[in-house]
Write an enzyme that holds these catalytic residues in place. Structure first.
Site, mmCIF file in Angstrom:
data_model
loop_
_atom_site.group_PDB
_atom_site.id
_atom_site.type_symbol
_atom_site.label_atom_id
_atom_site.label_comp_id
_atom_site.label_asym_id
_atom_site.label_seq_id
_atom_site.Cartn_x
_atom_site.Cartn_y
_atom_site.Cartn_z
ATOM 1 N N HIS A 91 -39.702 25.840 -21.105
ATOM 2 C CA HIS A 91 -38.775 26.248 -20.051
ATOM 3 C C HIS A 91 -37.890 25.071 -19.638
ATOM 4 O O HIS A 91 -37.233 25.119 -18.590
ATOM 5 C CB HIS A 91 -39.542 26.770 -18.832
ATOM 6 N N ASP A 114 -31.755 40.486 -13.082
ATOM 7 C CA ASP A 114 -32.871 41.167 -13.741
ATOM 8 C C ASP A 114 -34.049 40.214 -13.911
ATOM 9 O O ASP A 114 -35.212 40.592 -13.708
ATOM 10 C CB ASP A 114 -32.437 41.696 -15.102
ATOM 11 N N ALA A 115 -33.753 38.980 -14.311
ATOM 12 C CA ALA A 115 -34.822 37.992 -14.467
ATOM 13 C C ALA A 115 -35.491 37.714 -13.118
ATOM 14 O O ALA A 115 -36.714 37.549 -13.046
ATOM 15 C CB ALA A 115 -34.257 36.701 -15.060
#
Length: 308
Positions: A91, A114-115
């Site tokens: 990440h 959305d995330a």
């Protein structure tokens, strides 16, 4: 020697990349949280092994290198023992990873709203007590012991607002993007770095919406970019195995749940659809999000990113 920026939190340390012996062709999957990380890991696994019958759980085949819940030496040993083409999860933005042309870097992007909705629900599914146990054990076994102290998944959960209130706060929050990578500013920071590198031959950007709309086409594009040849007779099986329904049916083997950090693996694969934020935000609140996004990233990136 110029060292990459160090991204550090209660459960991640990007400097774990510094001493990793790289191999030519190593695939680095760089995403923000809940943007399609596991989906891309699965696609890479299917292309590398060319079968839906994977030889081990996905998190073992594709370790999360930065995660401090497992001692660094153990992760290095596992990667050293792999004889297949390696595909590693991170990440960490590009400025936190050593620049090495031997890597093939895939960045997966998703509409930030959305995330964020998915991240909100995933927060309810984390076993924070178990994560604290693992982080402490790894540090005692030679893991990173000087991590930052900002709030993270190891902290006892505070009472949470409902999704609507949380989203409004997430959109308006003012933070240092390098200190809060899952904030809206942090998401844009990560993607701006990748967007600036997209002309490099070792960098590929993939959009969650494109995977949803044309999974086979995107898998074929990724295979070509990775220089992986797949027999035509294998494609139907591989594409089917990468669908949301098939992955959800195999949640225990595919969810990123090393050592039991989730309460429920099935809950990790919650919906897999776009547009969830529009169900809870008003038109005025959505406009406020897009106005804020305009201040955080170039228009060319936003035009590509804001698809659902």
């Amino acid at each position: 020697m110029v060292f990459p920026h160090r991204y550090v939190s209660n459960d991640e340390d990007s400097h774990r990349w510094l001493d990793l012996p790289l191999r030519k062709g190593d695939i680095v999957i760089s995403t923000r949280s809940k943007s399609g990380t596991t989906w891309m890991q699965m696609i890479c696994a299917l292309l590398v092994f060319q079968t839906s019958d994977l030889p081990a759980p996905l998190s073992e085949l594709s370790p999360w290198l930065d995660w401090t819940g497992e001692p660094q030496a153990e992760v290095y040993d596992r990667l050293a023992a792999q004889r297949h083409r390696r595909f590693i999860k991170t990440h960490t933005p590009f400025d936190g990873i050593p620049c090495d042309k031997r890597m093939r870097r895939i960045v997966v992007a998703r509409h930030p709203l959305d995330a964020a909705v998915s991240m909100y629900h995933q927060g309810n599914n984390l076993n924070r007590e178990r994560i604290r146990e693992l982080i402490g054990a790894a540090a005692g076994a030679g893991g990173s012991g000087d991590r930052g102290l900002q709030a993270g998944p190891t902290d006892p959960p505070a009472p949470r607002p409902d999704l609507h209130e949380w989203l409004i706060g997430w959109i308006n929050e003012q933070v240092d993007p390098r200190e809060s990578l899952d904030s809206l500013q942090g998401v844009m920071w990560h993607l701006k770095g990748a967007w600036a590198c997209q002309e490099k031959s070792n960098t590929l950007l993939v959009h969650y919406a494109d995977l949803s709309a044309d999974l086979e086409g995107e898998m074929r594009r990724i295979a070509r970019w990775l220089h992986i040849k797949v027999d035509e007779s294998r494609w139907a099986e591989l594409v089917r195995a990468a669908t949301f329904s098939e992955m959800k049916s195999r949640a225990s083997a595919l969810a990123p749940d090393p050592n039991g950090i989730m309460k429920d693996c099935d809950a990790f694969f919650r919906r897999g659809v776009s547009g969830a934020a529009a169900e809870v935000l008003s038109e005025e609140e959505l406009r406020a999000y897009y106005d804020r996004a305009d201040d955080l990233a170039p228009g060319s990136l936003l035009k590509w990113l804001h698809r659902s």
